[in-house]
Scaffold this motif. Structure first.
Motif: not given
Length: 123
Positions: A40-42, A61-65
């Protein structure tokens, strides 16, 4: 260099940012995300106040939108830029160096008027 897939999306009315992620950088990001064991990381790229020259880059790396995020897919690697950082990063190239004289991610940004000696901040 890796070119963005046709699925660039933005929830903002502003023009999308056109960050380029090189093949080497995309492979390194993929490897690091795999090491984390999460899908789920971007890669989030942001510009924040600070540093010797006034602005500094942040890569994490972040999973938030977040509202207004610009998301670009580079062969399975999603790069996310918030709407406030997008104008500062338009046209920037992210690469990864693994040499004896340099190691880590680098950002070549045509919008940077000047940078400090450490290379971590710009104006």
């Amino acid at each position: 260099m890796t070119t963005p897939a046709q699925t660039e999306s933005t929830e903002s009315t502003e023009a999308p940012t056109s960050i380029v992620l090189t093949d080497v950088a995309a492979q390194k990001v993929k490897a690091l995300i795999e090491q984390e064991g999460r899908d789920d990381l971007r890669l989030r790229v942001a510009v924040q106040p600070g540093g010797c020259s006034g602005l500094r880059y942040q890569l994490f790396f972040d999973e938030r939108s977040l509202d207004g995020d610009v998301v670009t897919d580079y062969d399975g690697v999603e790069v996310v830029v918030d709407r406030m950082s997008a104008p500062y990063l338009s046209g920037a190239t992210i690469d990864f160096a693994d040499r004896i004289d340099a190691q880590g991610f680098t950002i070549d940004n045509p919008n940077a008027g000047s940078s400090c000696a450490c290379g971590d901040s710009f104006s």
